[in-house]
Design an enzyme around this catalytic site. Structure first.
Site, PDB file in Angstrom:
ATOM      1  N   ASP D 252      -0.653   3.531   8.514  1.00  0.00           N
ATOM      2  CA  ASP D 252      -0.507   2.164   8.011  1.00  0.00           C
ATOM      3  C   ASP D 252      -0.933   1.090   9.004  1.00  0.00           C
ATOM      4  OD1 ASP D 252       0.300   2.821   5.523  1.00  0.00           O
ATOM      5  OD2 ASP D 252       2.404   2.268   5.769  1.00  0.00           O
ATOM      6  N   GLY D 295      -8.461   3.424   2.890  1.00  0.00           N
ATOM      7  CA  GLY D 295      -9.063   2.757   4.041  1.00  0.00           C
ATOM      8  C   GLY D 295      -8.336   3.035   5.336  1.00  0.00           C
ATOM      9  N   LYS D 296      -7.631   4.168   5.413  1.00  0.00           N
ATOM     10  CA  LYS D 296      -6.830   4.439   6.603  1.00  0.00           C
ATOM     11  C   LYS D 296      -7.488   5.469   7.524  1.00  0.00           C
ATOM     12  CE  LYS D 296      -2.525   3.318   4.203  1.00  0.00           C
ATOM     13  NZ  LYS D 296      -1.314   3.846   3.553  1.00  0.00           N
ATOM     14  N   VAL D 297      -8.049   6.485   6.912  1.00  0.00           N
ATOM     15  CA  VAL D 297      -8.653   7.552   7.705  1.00  0.00           C
ATOM     16  C   VAL D 297     -10.122   7.678   7.313  1.00  0.00           C
ATOM     17  CG1 VAL D 297      -8.661  10.035   8.164  1.00  0.00           C
ATOM     18  CG2 VAL D 297      -6.489   8.827   7.945  1.00  0.00           C
TER      19      VAL D 297
END
Lengths: 339, 339, 339, 339
Positions: D252, D295-297
């Site tokens: 996050d 859109g985090k990893v």
């Protein structure tokens, strides 16, 4: 194939209504079978026993993507019909999913084998087979900031903050179907021991970055409050959907009370619906018998059911609802004890 | 604590009756949710589509302890209402569990944390939470020997042998609730590709040990017969409960036909209820999309559901039964094609 | 993106060589830890004890995509170093994977998220992350037909047929690394209770379709032979990779012997490496303690390890190999007892 | 059989030392195989790439009973050799397990099928096959109270509190093998987003009950600090053992930074060792590709490995250690950035 955002966000997830089907005949058949059907039947009977036991405070523990999965209305029904007294949850369920829907946003039917790169470009977030508009989520984040901004600076439990989220929905909500709202109205306390691990975390980080005098969320305070409720309850029963922090947190209150010098009984009843396995030694799949060695959960009325919650929870909740034992049960309104 | 055999073998497993509860409202709710509830709903709809498709021969694949688990009546109902046309199964389900009950024996509610040493001394066999009197099983073993003794020496498919088991039950059975019997009466062929891996294996080994001229079970013959049925079917659909040999065996008929020079379509429909996982590369958990690469299962109408069968199979079967599409479907009596 | 068949079938799966790394230090550390590392260490020690026990016949049970997964050389090493005496396997491992490679074909590194439709068009079969040229498989199918054509018509056990497959490889094989070949040379019997559920099934169906007088595969004969070997062994130990039919089949020999009036001991040792779970009541995940209630597996030296075999089997086999207890063990050449 | 406490608490869990065995040959073999062995090899290579990437800050995420399971020394080694820069963990691992051992207490080899009632009477707590003396745990609880009592009243992040725990061990510890201590010495920040869900929760509740002016633990502050570190890192890589709150929390930070108006890249590298399954829609088993939609990893360098950590983590860590890429890497001492 190119994705079209509108096309992808068209079919809303709809929440199952346990009042509209009666699982009692099914569960009664399950009771004479084997494996997980029988385990589920036993879990149903234990939950019904909890409801019948006037001395028993019932704690609902929530982990997993339960609200995005269509289980929100069940939680609302359990509150409304006095079938649970306390909620301990992950932050995502409370903020990103329930509060989010209370603000008028939705989860959408998606599919598993999606092209995640394309989804990212469209600002669509995926949970297995479910889609979310990330723009909506950002509004949700910011709303929690707004709530924090409106509070007096100081240290709060997550419960207190979530109470204010309920109050916010009561005034500004766009969808009355929210368990945060329902809990607020019924004075059912909601605890999120890892509150900042959620959409509220984003809002609160922003809030703290902006304001020197600000709101803090102290999970020790949560633990203290939850232990207080354990102490004030003659007996307690746990209805756990998934494992994780909520499962551990509520079990620990027995030990916490003991450390504070108060002699409380173990949790008398415990049911867990889970897909986790005990063989890796992690808490989520650890057996309730193991919890007995820790002095946390009593033996006799405990049952784990191996199964995914979107299938098993509606069956269990419908059974308990149609059994009607809740009709003789009063709302405990435990939030009022903590003010 | 010392066990008492009589006490342990008191409560019989009872088989769930899908006609007595209607899962349609539940499944329709599941369809608007997520994860395995939605997958189960999709599987239900595919199965209903198979039943509606007049050109489709439906193959039921069985693996796991399904009959001891209380699912026998469902299989009987599916046969009786022309909802399946062929059964491919493990030997244990057909012989040790269904035929066994047809002989008048029972499975009993037991418990998981039993002292297995004591059970062994009492000649009680355990399947997870279910008990069996090993003496009864021995009678079952010997009955299959008796049937073999009564047949003309020669090479048979398991299907032929199981047909004679049905005939035996028709004359000598003590419990009319047996899918082996029901299939016999309705000319539904049952195939066990690993037939000797069952109670019948014991009887047949004894039979072969005693008699120089004896019965042999040739699973190649089974494969030939099943492929023949595939060839004679315009379309085929698979309803798979569990994985194992049955899942693979029936999928392979597409390739077998091809090798025999007959151009047959892939299995058009495929549903699998399973707890297996794809990540170990084994067949039981392999995805139906993977089966598509092999040219075995068509894409479009295929769905896997992650869940234990005693919970999911009753819901699926009740849905299909109450949908009533079987009312327009005729018994195919495929055994008659193989005589 | 369009696939190119040559590009997809470029990198061959290579089989791990347990002689080239020594897992003893690792396993000894695991023994002082917890959860599956400790279980694996215990399994290793039990297997080593089996090897040391001069009276013990060791049965290797194989299920899952073990050879395509890179574990073939381990099985060859276990045969070569007298670390196992009997193999019970699924048909796919023996025929589609090992015999297939013996004919000079290969498995290829692929990837999980493949477009299965495109693969099908290119005649590439997928096993999770591994690719196979379907053309090669067809040659394998036809080779089994050729072998059947060359045999005298009659009823054979799978063991007898597989022996002839070994003989075929000895003359015509293109890759000496094959456990079917190695077992042939070392007179290690291989049993496939569901033999037609394999590439050989295709060849045999073709063979039987063409020839009125033909070869049949009678798995009862397999069961009789395997029971005979159990009877002739003072003690037995099971090394099970995966579950399925092989696990059940070999356990049943204790009961089969009993039915034939011979008093044999239970399997004294039992190790299973598996990802299956006991909670669905199916055989693959059923505990070895449960097998004790059936009088099949003795308690004391039994251990299940929860883990995927491509990781756990090399560690176990390397441990046993480097322990060197096999140096004092003689080849039992059990095939010679069955001629 | 009656238990004897001394007998049950005799054999200490010993922590595996990755420096004493070299898993490189094994992992290199795994890379040419399939299924989880190949996945593990890929994960190893990605982790090694992270270490080589000078711009990359490496975050180790910990969930499950890792220290009681014998993995403590690995974490210490990763810190000591500059192979990780930040730790995000569950509270139990940090306080109940590592800090606990730093105080001189131990975990003990137990067994799974224990009589939990008897254990409870003896004040022995069970984690699957491991035992703990509850008396020791109570000392640990009280030590955290003592630490809180010694601090200035106010609001702290868990990181700050854990830093003081390290300082405490530095002065008063009885076992230098503690990653809390090692992290303290090397200025590696440790975050516990659900800190009160641990032994420290007990101590802190007691502390807050006693003192009006007291220490609070604000996980928003943790989130703010961790986001700050994300912002200050050019690139980031995640090495996740288990799932739960740590997995989500660290992912996050990308979104949190964005909300604060800072444009940061996604986590460039991500490895997860887990037994969780994606099919229930919960975060622990959700794929890293799914995290890409959020859109985090980033895609490209991400790998999940299905396997239990006591087996897989030592192999991965030994590989990375013996590769030696850490020799060119400097300690980032990120704690110093947060003072």
């Amino acid at each position: 194939m190119k994705y079209d955002k509108k096309e992808l966000l068209k079919e809303k997830i709809q929440h199952i209504d346990i009042k509209k089907f009666n699982s009692i005949p099914l569960i009664e058949s399950f009771d004479n079978m084997a494996f997980q059907s029988r385990n589920l039947a036993k879990a149903c009977k234990i939950y019904d026993t909890m409801i019948k036991d006037k001395d028993c405070t019932i704690v609902l523990c929530l982990a997993g993507s339960l609200v995005s999965g269509g289980l929100k209305k069940i939680i609302i029904d359990l509150i409304e019909h006095n079938m649970i007294d306390i909620i301990v949850s992950t932050g995502a369920i409370v903020v990103d999913q329930d509060f989010f829907e209370g603000l008028g946003f939705n989860h959408y039917r998606g599919f598993v084998n999606a092209d995640d790169n394309q989804l990212r470009e469209l600002m669509i977030d995926r949970i297995y087979d479910t889609f979310i508009d990330e723009g909506d989520l950002r509004v949700c984040d910011m709303t929690t900031k707004k709530i924090a901004d409106s509070m007096n600076p100081g240290v709060y439990s997550s419960r207190e903050f979530i109470y204010d989220m309920g109050k916010y929905l009561d005034k500004n909500g766009k969808n009355p179907e929210s368990f945060v709202l329902e809990a607020y109205k019924n004075e059912v306390p909601i605890f999120c021991p890892a509150f900042s691990d959620s959409s509220a975390g984003f809002g609160l980080v922003f809030h703290q970055t902006e304001k020197k005098e600000h709101v803090s969320i102290d999970s020790v305070k949560d633990f203290k409050e939850l232990t207080e409720l354990k102490v004030k309850s003659k007996e307690t029963g746990l209805l756990m959907i998934g494992g994780g922090v909520p499962k551990n947190f509520v079990q620990d209150t027995v030990v916490a009370a003991d450390i504070l010098g108060v002699d409380v009984p173990m949790h008398k009843y415990a049911v867990q619906l889970t897909v986790a396995d005990e063989r890796d030694g992690a808490l989520s799949g650890s057996t309730l018998k193991e919890a007995n060695s820790w002095g946390k959960v009593d033996s006799g009325f405990e049952q784990m059911v191996f199964g995914e919650a979107t299938v098993t929870f509606p069956l269990l909740a419908s059974y308990a609802h149609h059994k009607g034992s809740w009709k003789d049960r009063k709302a405990k309104r435990l939030n009022t004890l903590l003010k």
